[in-house]
Design a protein around this motif. Structure first.
Motif, PDB file in Angstrom:
ATOM      1  N   GLY A  74     -51.870 -18.921  27.469  1.00 19.23           N
ATOM      2  CA  GLY A  74     -52.968 -19.497  28.232  1.00 19.23           C
ATOM      3  C   GLY A  74     -52.905 -19.213  29.712  1.00 19.23           C
ATOM      4  O   GLY A  74     -53.361 -20.032  30.532  1.00 19.23           O
ATOM      5  N   GLY A  75     -52.313 -18.068  30.082  1.00 22.05           N
ATOM      6  CA  GLY A  75     -52.240 -17.683  31.483  1.00 22.05           C
ATOM      7  C   GLY A  75     -50.927 -18.003  32.164  1.00 22.05           C
ATOM      8  O   GLY A  75     -50.665 -17.489  33.259  1.00 22.05           O
ATOM      9  N   LEU A  76     -50.092 -18.838  31.550  1.00 19.85           N
ATOM     10  CA  LEU A  76     -48.780 -19.139  32.128  1.00 19.85           C
ATOM     11  C   LEU A  76     -47.835 -17.965  31.901  1.00 19.85           C
ATOM     12  O   LEU A  76     -47.853 -17.343  30.833  1.00 19.85           O
ATOM     13  N   ARG A  77     -46.991 -17.686  32.900  1.00 20.93           N
ATOM     14  CA  ARG A  77     -46.058 -16.565  32.804  1.00 20.93           C
ATOM     15  C   ARG A  77     -44.628 -17.045  33.000  1.00 20.93           C
ATOM     16  O   ARG A  77     -44.352 -17.869  33.878  1.00 20.93           O
ATOM     17  N   LEU A  78     -43.735 -16.477  32.196  1.00 27.34           N
ATOM     18  CA  LEU A  78     -42.334 -16.882  32.275  1.00 27.34           C
ATOM     19  C   LEU A  78     -41.763 -16.632  33.664  1.00 27.34           C
ATOM     20  O   LEU A  78     -40.970 -17.443  34.170  1.00 27.34           O
ATOM     21  N   GLY A  79     -42.158 -15.534  34.314  1.00 27.43           N
ATOM     22  CA  GLY A  79     -41.614 -15.209  35.625  1.00 27.43           C
ATOM     23  C   GLY A  79     -41.906 -16.242  36.693  1.00 27.43           C
ATOM     24  O   GLY A  79     -41.255 -16.251  37.745  1.00 27.43           O
ATOM     25  N   GLU A  80     -42.865 -17.121  36.442  1.00 28.81           N
ATOM     26  CA  GLU A  80     -43.224 -18.156  37.406  1.00 28.81           C
ATOM     27  C   GLU A  80     -42.525 -19.477  37.131  1.00 28.81           C
ATOM     28  O   GLU A  80     -42.796 -20.481  37.806  1.00 28.81           O
ATOM     29  N   HIS A  81     -41.610 -19.468  36.135  1.00 30.72           N
ATOM     30  CA  HIS A  81     -40.907 -20.694  35.760  1.00 30.72           C
ATOM     31  C   HIS A  81     -39.428 -20.389  35.556  1.00 30.72           C
ATOM     32  O   HIS A  81     -39.044 -19.239  35.352  1.00 30.72           O
ATOM     33  N   GLU A  82     -38.623 -21.418  35.593  1.00 26.27           N
ATOM     34  CA  GLU A  82     -37.170 -21.226  35.529  1.00 26.27           C
ATOM     35  C   GLU A  82     -36.736 -20.624  34.198  1.00 26.27           C
ATOM     36  O   GLU A  82     -35.841 -19.769  34.162  1.00 26.27           O
ATOM     37  N   ASP A  83     -37.339 -21.078  33.108  1.00 22.57           N
ATOM     38  CA  ASP A  83     -36.962 -20.612  31.785  1.00 22.57           C
ATOM     39  C   ASP A  83     -38.075 -20.997  30.816  1.00 22.57           C
ATOM     40  O   ASP A  83     -39.098 -21.576  31.221  1.00 22.57           O
ATOM     41  N   VAL A  84     -37.880 -20.694  29.534  1.00 21.49           N
ATOM     42  CA  VAL A  84     -38.932 -20.980  28.559  1.00 21.49           C
ATOM     43  C   VAL A  84     -39.149 -22.487  28.377  1.00 21.49           C
ATOM     44  O   VAL A  84     -40.300 -22.930  28.288  1.00 21.49           O
ATOM     45  N   PRO A  85     -38.102 -23.320  28.318  1.00 14.87           N
ATOM     46  CA  PRO A  85     -38.379 -24.759  28.260  1.00 14.87           C
ATOM     47  C   PRO A  85     -39.247 -25.249  29.412  1.00 14.87           C
ATOM     48  O   PRO A  85     -40.147 -26.080  29.216  1.00 14.87           O
ATOM     49  N   ALA A  86     -39.014 -24.730  30.607  1.00 17.37           N
ATOM     50  CA  ALA A  86     -39.843 -25.117  31.751  1.00 17.37           C
ATOM     51  C   ALA A  86     -41.275 -24.642  31.579  1.00 17.37           C
ATOM     52  O   ALA A  86     -42.224 -25.330  31.969  1.00 17.37           O
ATOM     53  N   LEU A  87     -41.440 -23.464  30.980  1.00 17.69           N
ATOM     54  CA  LEU A  87     -42.779 -22.944  30.705  1.00 17.69           C
ATOM     55  C   LEU A  87     -43.516 -23.865  29.729  1.00 17.69           C
ATOM     56  O   LEU A  87     -44.696 -24.195  29.932  1.00 17.69           O
ATOM     57  N   VAL A  88     -42.826 -24.281  28.662  1.00 16.39           N
ATOM     58  CA  VAL A  88     -43.434 -25.185  27.679  1.00 16.39           C
ATOM     59  C   VAL A  88     -43.775 -26.519  28.333  1.00 16.39           C
ATOM     60  O   VAL A  88     -44.858 -27.082  28.112  1.00 16.39           O
ATOM     61  N   ALA A  89     -42.865 -27.030  29.136  1.00 20.88           N
ATOM     62  CA  ALA A  89     -43.126 -28.298  29.820  1.00 20.88           C
ATOM     63  C   ALA A  89     -44.322 -28.183  30.749  1.00 20.88           C
ATOM     64  O   ALA A  89     -45.138 -29.106  30.861  1.00 20.88           O
ATOM     65  N   ALA A  90     -44.452 -27.037  31.427  1.00 16.49           N
ATOM     66  CA  ALA A  90     -45.584 -26.835  32.333  1.00 16.49           C
ATOM     67  C   ALA A  90     -46.902 -26.822  31.580  1.00 16.49           C
ATOM     68  O   ALA A  90     -47.948 -27.200  32.125  1.00 16.49           O
ATOM     69  N   ALA A  91     -46.852 -26.406  30.307  1.00 19.78           N
ATOM     70  CA  ALA A  91     -48.053 -26.417  29.475  1.00 19.78           C
ATOM     71  C   ALA A  91     -48.330 -27.794  28.886  1.00 19.78           C
ATOM     72  O   ALA A  91     -49.302 -27.961  28.146  1.00 19.78           O
ATOM     73  N   GLY A  92     -47.505 -28.766  29.225  1.00 16.54           N
ATOM     74  CA  GLY A  92     -47.680 -30.115  28.689  1.00 16.54           C
ATOM     75  C   GLY A  92     -47.070 -30.293  27.326  1.00 16.54           C
ATOM     76  O   GLY A  92     -47.400 -31.254  26.607  1.00 16.54           O
ATOM     77  N   GLY A  93     -46.154 -29.398  26.932  1.00 12.37           N
ATOM     78  CA  GLY A  93     -45.578 -29.456  25.594  1.00 12.37           C
ATOM     79  C   GLY A  93     -44.622 -30.612  25.387  1.00 12.37           C
ATOM     80  O   GLY A  93     -43.978 -31.084  26.337  1.00 12.37           O
ATOM     81  N   GLN A  94     -44.529 -31.053  24.147  1.00 10.81           N
ATOM     82  CA  GLN A  94     -43.559 -32.066  23.731  1.00 10.81           C
ATOM     83  C   GLN A  94     -42.550 -31.492  22.748  1.00 10.81           C
ATOM     84  O   GLN A  94     -41.423 -31.985  22.656  1.00 10.81           O
ATOM     85  N   VAL A  95     -42.977 -30.466  22.007  1.00  5.23           N
ATOM     86  CA  VAL A  95     -42.112 -29.845  21.005  1.00  5.23           C
ATOM     87  C   VAL A  95     -42.133 -28.335  21.220  1.00  5.23           C
ATOM     88  O   VAL A  95     -43.206 -27.728  21.301  1.00  5.23           O
ATOM     89  N   TRP A  96     -40.949 -27.753  21.290  1.00 10.39           N
ATOM     90  CA  TRP A  96     -40.792 -26.306  21.486  1.00 10.39           C
ATOM     91  C   TRP A  96     -40.221 -25.693  20.218  1.00 10.39           C
ATOM     92  O   TRP A  96     -39.198 -26.158  19.709  1.00 10.39           O
ATOM     93  N   SER A  97     -40.897 -24.671  19.719  1.00 10.49           N
ATOM     94  CA  SER A  97     -40.446 -24.007  18.497  1.00 10.49           C
ATOM     95  C   SER A  97     -40.221 -22.523  18.784  1.00 10.49           C
ATOM     96  O   SER A  97     -41.123 -21.699  18.644  1.00 10.49           O
ATOM     97  N   PRO A  98     -38.988 -22.161  19.178  1.00  9.67           N
ATOM     98  CA  PRO A  98     -38.677 -20.762  19.507  1.00  9.67           C
ATOM     99  C   PRO A  98     -38.083 -20.032  18.299  1.00  9.67           C
ATOM    100  O   PRO A  98     -37.638 -20.660  17.323  1.00  9.67           O
ATOM    101  N   HIS A  99     -38.054 -18.706  18.375  1.00 14.74           N
ATOM    102  CA  HIS A  99     -37.266 -17.942  17.416  1.00 14.74           C
ATOM    103  C   HIS A  99     -35.803 -18.340  17.597  1.00 14.74           C
ATOM    104  O   HIS A  99     -35.315 -18.469  18.724  1.00 14.74           O
TER     105      HIS A  99
END
Length: 347
Positions: free
Chosen positions: A245-270
């Motif tokens: 949705g336009g969010l980029r990993l390079g603009e955040h500390e890591d993937v959990p931070a990216l998910v949190a920035a999207a308002g996520g509550q549950v992260w499902s990574p590989h």
């Protein structure tokens, strides 16, 4: 050993990040109390053992005993959510009315009416395909049509599997918009069926395409959403913002931070993208972590030791056995009506 031979543990496990994640979700009304302390999810039913995303496969997962049925949905030309991982029929698992294997994908489901799918059979893997070598233990169940989401709800209700949850993945590719319904229309179609069957308290919606999750939040804020990610060589969903949705990993500390920035509550990574440090980081951000698709027992053991909140697997029997060995609470077993129950797999 029959499916019913698995012991039922009498206590729940409290995992890392669970309290923070549940507290945040409770404030938003997004994670019903039915959610288990640890979530055993059968991937596409029980793909390693039975035809994927088929009613027979879901029945087998229930017979093994899972908390959640993980499944994929696409939308037909007449707006019906049907269960399929691929946006068009997969020739590796699909035969026509005469029993011949499809030679190509053909038109996507979004360009076919539901009535056009009735003759397709997804009850076995083409034995000459590479797919057959990946899942050699899968037992065929001929005569399995591509089910609608409503048909799965109906079957689960008939089996009285009132405990089981549904983790529904919306299958759309932002780079191929002609192959799927637009995100908002997609979300409306799925939510309509969920509401019609009274399943809102038992459903979560997951997607790699976070536009769908935003649409679900807009029209059904009571439904939990799960942010899927992948950082694989040929499939990376977090780099350029197309999937997120336009969010980029390079603009955040890591993937959990990216998910949190999207308002996520549950992260499902590989599962291969995870480390113990990332899981701890996710916990500090209030995220639950449910990796996909974990099939080897050694990987399951490591992830349990690291404190994940659930695991999605093609082999729910393997994970359930491991959970039982650790004294973790297990979901009920549901007696299946199919032939799969009469020919249990070796453990």
């Amino acid at each position: 050993m029959s499916w019913q031979a698995f012991p039922i543990a009498g206590r729940f496990r409290t995992s890392r990040g669970r309290m923070a994640g549940c507290a945040a979700a409770a404030l938003l009304g997004l994670w019903p109390l039915l959610a288990p302390a640890f979530d055993l999810q059968g991937h596409r039913g029980a793909r390693g053992l039975a035809p994927e995303n088929s009613l027979a496969g879901f029945e087998l997962a229930l017979a093994i005993g899972v908390h959640t049925l993980e499944l994929d949905v696409v939308i037909t030309a007449d707006g019906v959510p049907v269960i399929s991982h691929d946006t068009a029929p997969n020739p590796d698992i699909t035969r026509d009315a005469s029993g011949r294997w499809l030679q190509s994908r053909g038109l996507p489901f979004f360009q076919r009416k539901l009535s056009e799918l009735a003759a397709l059979d997804i009850g076995r893997i083409n034995p000459v395909s590479r797919y057959a070598t990946v899942f050699p233990r899968q037992q065929p169940v001929d005569g399995q049509s591509i089910p609608t989401l409503a048909a799965l709800f109906e079957r689960v209700r008939a089996l009285r599997a009132d405990h089981v949850r549904f983790n529904i993945e919306t299958k759309l590719d932002p780079a191929r918009p002609a192959e799927s319904a637009p995100p908002m229309a997609f979300a409306h179609a799925v939510v309509e069926v969920v509401r019609a069957w009274g399943m809102a308290s038992r459903v979560s919606i997951q997607s790699f395409d976070w536009r769908t999750l935003a649409a679900v939040r807009q029209i059904a804020p009571d439904l939990p959403v799960i942010h899927l990610t992948a950082q694989l060589p040929r499939f990376n969903t977090v780099e350029d913002g197309q999937w997120t949705g336009g969010l980029r990993l390079g603009e955040h500390e890591d993937v959990p931070a990216l998910v949190a920035a999207a308002g996520g509550q549950v992260w499902s990574p590989h599962h291969g993208d995870l480390s113990q440090q990332l899981i701890a980081r996710a916990g500090r951000l209030g995220l639950q972590v449910i990796p996909w698709t974990v099939n080897e027992v050694t990987d399951m053991e490591r992830l349990l030791d690291w404190g994940v909140d659930g695991i999605i697997t093609d082999y729910p029997d393997r994970l359930r056995t491991l959970m039982a060995q650790r004294g973790m609470a297990l979901p009920p077993v549901v007696e299946p009506p199919t032939a799969l129950n009469r020919h249990p797999h070796d453990r």
